[in-house]
Motif scaffolding. Structure first.
Motif, PDB file in Angstrom:
ATOM      1  N   LEU A 204      -4.894  10.129  -2.939  1.00 39.60           N
ATOM      2  CA  LEU A 204      -4.508   9.142  -3.944  1.00 39.60           C
ATOM      3  C   LEU A 204      -5.609   8.110  -4.144  1.00 39.60           C
ATOM      4  O   LEU A 204      -5.906   7.719  -5.281  1.00 39.60           O
ATOM      5  CB  LEU A 204      -3.199   8.457  -3.526  1.00 39.60           C
ATOM      6  CG  LEU A 204      -1.964   9.361  -3.534  1.00 39.60           C
ATOM      7  CD1 LEU A 204      -0.776   8.656  -2.905  1.00 39.60           C
ATOM      8  CD2 LEU A 204      -1.619   9.809  -4.948  1.00 39.60           C
ATOM      9  N   ALA A 205      -6.237   7.702  -3.025  1.00 38.31           N
ATOM     10  CA  ALA A 205      -7.311   6.705  -3.122  1.00 38.31           C
ATOM     11  C   ALA A 205      -8.463   7.238  -3.965  1.00 38.31           C
ATOM     12  O   ALA A 205      -9.106   6.490  -4.704  1.00 38.31           O
ATOM     13  CB  ALA A 205      -7.787   6.311  -1.730  1.00 38.31           C
ATOM     14  N   ALA A 206      -8.698   8.562  -3.870  1.00 37.82           N
ATOM     15  CA  ALA A 206      -9.773   9.168  -4.660  1.00 37.82           C
ATOM     16  C   ALA A 206      -9.497   9.018  -6.150  1.00 37.82           C
ATOM     17  O   ALA A 206     -10.412   9.065  -6.973  1.00 37.82           O
ATOM     18  CB  ALA A 206      -9.918  10.639  -4.290  1.00 37.82           C
ATOM     19  N   ARG A 207      -8.226   8.854  -6.535  1.00 42.48           N
ATOM     20  CA  ARG A 207      -7.875   8.631  -7.939  1.00 42.48           C
ATOM     21  C   ARG A 207      -7.562   7.161  -8.203  1.00 42.48           C
ATOM     22  O   ARG A 207      -6.919   6.817  -9.196  1.00 42.48           O
ATOM     23  CB  ARG A 207      -6.674   9.497  -8.313  1.00 42.48           C
ATOM     24  CG  ARG A 207      -7.059  10.959  -8.434  1.00 42.48           C
ATOM     25  CD  ARG A 207      -5.821  11.825  -8.627  1.00 42.48           C
ATOM     26  NE  ARG A 207      -6.204  13.161  -9.066  1.00 42.48           N
ATOM     27  CZ  ARG A 207      -6.705  14.090  -8.254  1.00 42.48           C
ATOM     28  NH1 ARG A 207      -6.903  13.835  -6.979  1.00 42.48           N
ATOM     29  NH2 ARG A 207      -7.015  15.286  -8.724  1.00 42.48           N
ATOM     30  N   ASN A 208      -8.000   6.338  -7.246  1.00 42.22           N
ATOM     31  CA  ASN A 208      -7.809   4.899  -7.369  1.00 42.22           C
ATOM     32  C   ASN A 208      -6.335   4.468  -7.380  1.00 42.22           C
ATOM     33  O   ASN A 208      -5.977   3.474  -7.998  1.00 42.22           O
ATOM     34  CB  ASN A 208      -8.532   4.386  -8.616  1.00 42.22           C
ATOM     35  CG  ASN A 208      -9.163   3.029  -8.349  1.00 42.22           C
ATOM     36  OD1 ASN A 208      -9.183   2.562  -7.196  1.00 42.22           O
ATOM     37  ND2 ASN A 208      -9.645   2.386  -9.384  1.00 42.22           N
ATOM     38  N   LEU A 209      -5.506   5.257  -6.737  1.00 41.93           N
ATOM     39  CA  LEU A 209      -4.090   4.897  -6.620  1.00 41.93           C
ATOM     40  C   LEU A 209      -3.874   4.356  -5.211  1.00 41.93           C
ATOM     41  O   LEU A 209      -3.921   5.119  -4.247  1.00 41.93           O
ATOM     42  CB  LEU A 209      -3.202   6.117  -6.871  1.00 41.93           C
ATOM     43  CG  LEU A 209      -3.365   6.785  -8.237  1.00 41.93           C
ATOM     44  CD1 LEU A 209      -2.627   8.118  -8.281  1.00 41.93           C
ATOM     45  CD2 LEU A 209      -2.874   5.858  -9.334  1.00 41.93           C
TER      46      LEU A 209
ATOM     47  N   GLY B  66       1.262  10.297   4.426  1.00 44.75           N
ATOM     48  CA  GLY B  66       0.361  10.277   5.572  1.00 44.75           C
ATOM     49  C   GLY B  66      -1.080  10.041   5.144  1.00 44.75           C
ATOM     50  O   GLY B  66      -1.351   9.865   3.953  1.00 44.75           O
ATOM     51  N   PRO B  67      -1.983  10.036   6.111  1.00 53.65           N
ATOM     52  CA  PRO B  67      -3.394   9.750   5.823  1.00 53.65           C
ATOM     53  C   PRO B  67      -4.002  10.715   4.804  1.00 53.65           C
ATOM     54  O   PRO B  67      -4.774  10.294   3.944  1.00 53.65           O
ATOM     55  CB  PRO B  67      -4.084   9.917   7.176  1.00 53.65           C
ATOM     56  CG  PRO B  67      -3.006   9.851   8.191  1.00 53.65           C
ATOM     57  CD  PRO B  67      -1.739  10.275   7.532  1.00 53.65           C
ATOM     58  N   ALA B  68      -3.651  12.003   4.863  1.00 57.76           N
ATOM     59  CA  ALA B  68      -4.249  12.981   3.952  1.00 57.76           C
ATOM     60  C   ALA B  68      -3.850  12.665   2.516  1.00 57.76           C
ATOM     61  O   ALA B  68      -4.685  12.639   1.604  1.00 57.76           O
ATOM     62  CB  ALA B  68      -3.813  14.392   4.329  1.00 57.76           C
TER      63      ALA B  68
ATOM     64  N   GLY C  94       3.000   0.566  -6.558  1.00 58.56           N
ATOM     65  CA  GLY C  94       3.058   0.297  -8.000  1.00 58.56           C
ATOM     66  C   GLY C  94       2.097   1.189  -8.785  1.00 58.56           C
ATOM     67  O   GLY C  94       2.453   1.711  -9.844  1.00 58.56           O
ATOM     68  N   ASP C  95       0.885   1.378  -8.252  1.00 60.64           N
ATOM     69  CA  ASP C  95      -0.080   2.276  -8.906  1.00 60.64           C
ATOM     70  C   ASP C  95       0.546   3.648  -9.113  1.00 60.64           C
ATOM     71  O   ASP C  95       0.430   4.259 -10.176  1.00 60.64           O
ATOM     72  CB  ASP C  95      -1.340   2.462  -8.032  1.00 60.64           C
ATOM     73  CG  ASP C  95      -2.197   1.195  -7.968  1.00 60.64           C
ATOM     74  OD1 ASP C  95      -1.999   0.321  -8.831  1.00 60.64           O
ATOM     75  OD2 ASP C  95      -3.032   1.106  -7.045  1.00 60.64           O
ATOM     76  N   VAL C  96       1.194   4.138  -8.062  1.00 62.50           N
ATOM     77  CA  VAL C  96       1.814   5.469  -8.117  1.00 62.50           C
ATOM     78  C   VAL C  96       2.984   5.476  -9.099  1.00 62.50           C
ATOM     79  O   VAL C  96       3.144   6.398  -9.897  1.00 62.50           O
ATOM     80  CB  VAL C  96       2.291   5.895  -6.704  1.00 62.50           C
ATOM     81  CG1 VAL C  96       3.192   7.113  -6.788  1.00 62.50           C
ATOM     82  CG2 VAL C  96       1.094   6.171  -5.809  1.00 62.50           C
ATOM     83  N   ALA C  97       3.789   4.420  -9.074  1.00 63.61           N
ATOM     84  CA  ALA C  97       4.971   4.350  -9.931  1.00 63.61           C
ATOM     85  C   ALA C  97       4.586   4.342 -11.407  1.00 63.61           C
ATOM     86  O   ALA C  97       5.253   4.954 -12.232  1.00 63.61           O
ATOM     87  CB  ALA C  97       5.787   3.102  -9.594  1.00 63.61           C
TER      88      ALA C  97
ATOM     89  N   PRO D 109       0.840  -1.212   0.000  1.00 65.91           N
ATOM     90  CA  PRO D 109       0.000   0.000   0.000  1.00 65.91           C
ATOM     91  C   PRO D 109       0.867   1.250   0.000  1.00 65.91           C
ATOM     92  O   PRO D 109       1.951   1.259   0.590  1.00 65.91           O
ATOM     93  CB  PRO D 109      -0.798  -0.109   1.304  1.00 65.91           C
ATOM     94  CG  PRO D 109      -0.081  -1.116   2.136  1.00 65.91           C
ATOM     95  CD  PRO D 109       0.638  -2.031   1.192  1.00 65.91           C
ATOM     96  N   VAL D 110       0.415   2.298  -0.628  1.00 67.57           N
ATOM     97  CA  VAL D 110       1.224   3.499  -0.811  1.00 67.57           C
ATOM     98  C   VAL D 110       1.579   4.148   0.538  1.00 67.57           C
ATOM     99  O   VAL D 110       2.623   4.781   0.694  1.00 67.57           O
ATOM    100  CB  VAL D 110       0.525   4.496  -1.769  1.00 67.57           C
ATOM    101  CG1 VAL D 110      -0.721   5.074  -1.153  1.00 67.57           C
ATOM    102  CG2 VAL D 110       1.477   5.586  -2.197  1.00 67.57           C
TER     103      VAL D 110
END
Ligand SMILES: [Mg+2]
Length: 406
Positions: free
Chosen positions: A190-195, A183-185, A199-202, A175-176
């Motif tokens: 990122l979760a709002a953009r489904n990241l 941090g949580p914010a 790996g999703d971020v990369a 998990p990112v």
């Protein structure tokens, strides 16, 4: 390619207490801030307490509900400082490039050592066990961010290697939030953009991250792709710091003493945490005030003794404020900094440990600061800060606060 280790002492406070009293090894125990007080909290716990479900930062009474025979021990900051120095002496036999991260963690750049990273990591673990009675988790990698991640992946007493060949398999599925500084914010954005994973971020386009997170989006993308190039600061390199400070611009102008007071206390806490993280204390407290017409001034005072105590820094800042500000205009920003710095190791410490009350507060603040460092600045706050109504903006101090005069 560099070879960086991140070394992390496991359950540090609890493990040190178990060295002093080995009988604690066989009972669930927790080091707790203010065990007398009703609101004392768990600062660290041993494996048995962990297995019983005891969590760091929860209240003692909550921990006791899950684990009725929990042994509660008060923190002994000077013991932790002593062990922290001893482990650094061991590190220093392998490299002079050592960057401490709190008392129990450090990065080591061992690129120039012929033994190689993994062998050094294993030897460090053996020596910590034999010479100090403590265990280490060590991450070995080619940058600081992955090394830190590695030391978190397997505990206790383990070495984890994250190489240029294996980081995609080992790191990307995580998990990112496992990445340093996420941090949580940030996680929510990122979760709002489904990241959700590193790996999703990369794999996403850097522009997407920049839109979501601003400038720090680029940084995060580099981290996820193993491109963190930040150097391991050598011991002593952090010493030329002349002052440690932080400032805050509130969403609405401040108009009263209680509002200003709440912000000054929050800033003082943040400055105290950073002083402690750097192993410093200071003798001069400086206040910076900027009003709504952007006119600003600074003023400072000397303390009787050097300090890294939020309560003492805050008191001085508030006193300066009361003496020098007449409320002709509302205030837009406030800043607090501490200068005339000296190392925590210097002789001044003796006089500090001569005063029981100050020692107690120093230990408590030190451990609270450690928790803020781990769980974010909103994890624990003084009641007075919450009363000021600035709880919501506090989280941004670390991220957005500009350091002035540093
Ligand atoms: Mg640790």
């Amino acid at each position: 390619m560099r070879t960086i280790l991140h070394s992390d002492l496991n359950n540090f406070y609890a493990s040190v207490e178990c060295v002093y009293d080995p009988s604690l090894r066989h009972r669930p125990m927790a080091v707790c801030g203010d065990p007398e007080a009703r609101h004392g909290i768990v600062l660290a716990k041993n494996m048995l307490a962990k297995q019983a479900g005891v969590k760091t930062a929860e209240a003692i009474w909550q921990a006791r509900q899950k684990c009725p025979d929990l042994v509660v021990v008060a923190p002994n900051h000077h013991r932790y400082l002593r062990f922290s120095r001893m482990i650094r002496q061991i590190y220093a036999e392998y490299t002079h490039k050592i960057e401490p991260f709190g008392m129990d963690e450090a990065w080591l750049d061992v690129s120039d050592h012929p033994m190689g990273g993994e062998a050094i990591a294993n030897e460090l673990r053996l020596r910590a066990r034999q010479e100090l009675g403590l265990t280490l988790s060590v991450g070995v990698s080619f940058n600081k961010v992955f090394a830190k991640l590695g030391s978190d992946m397997k505990k206790p007493d383990a070495t984890t290697v994250i190489s240029a060949d294996n980081y995609r398999e080992r790191v990307w599925p995580l998990p990112v939030g496992a990445l340093l500084y996420v941090g949580p914010a940030t996680r929510r954005k990122l979760a709002a953009r489904n990241l959700r994973t590193i790996g999703d971020v990369a794999r996403c386009a850097p522009e997407t991250l920049r839109t979501a997170l601003g400038k720090s989006g680029d940084m995060l993308w580099c981290y996820a792709n193993g491109m963190d190039r930040s150097p391991v600061m050598e011991l002593g390199e952090s010493m030329p710091v002349k002052s440690v400070g932080n400032s805050m611009t509130t969403p609405e102008d401040m108009r009263s003493d209680p509002e200003a007071r709440a912000v000054l206390l929050a800033l003082s806490e943040n400055v105290a945490d950073r002083l402690r993280a750097k192993g410093l204390r200071g003798r001069e407290v400086c206040l910076w005030v900027r009003d709504c017409e952007l006119r600003s001034f600074t003023t400072q005072c000397r303390l009787r003794e050097s300090t890294a105590l939020a309560s003492e820094i805050g008191r001085s800042a508030i006193q300066l404020f009361r003496c020098h500000y007449r409320w002709e205009k509302p205030i837009r920003s406030l800043g607090v900094s501490v200068s005339m710095l000296e190392s925590e190791d210097s002789d001044v410490q003796l006089s500090i440990f001569g005063e029981a009350d100050r020692v107690r507060r120093y230990e408590l603040e030190g451990t609270l600061g450690e928790i803020r460092r781990r769980f974010g600045s909103t994890a624990i706050q003084r009641a007075s800060i919450l009363e000021g109504g600035y709880a919501a903006t506090l989280g941004s101090v670390e991220a957005c606060g500009t350091r002035f005069m540093e």
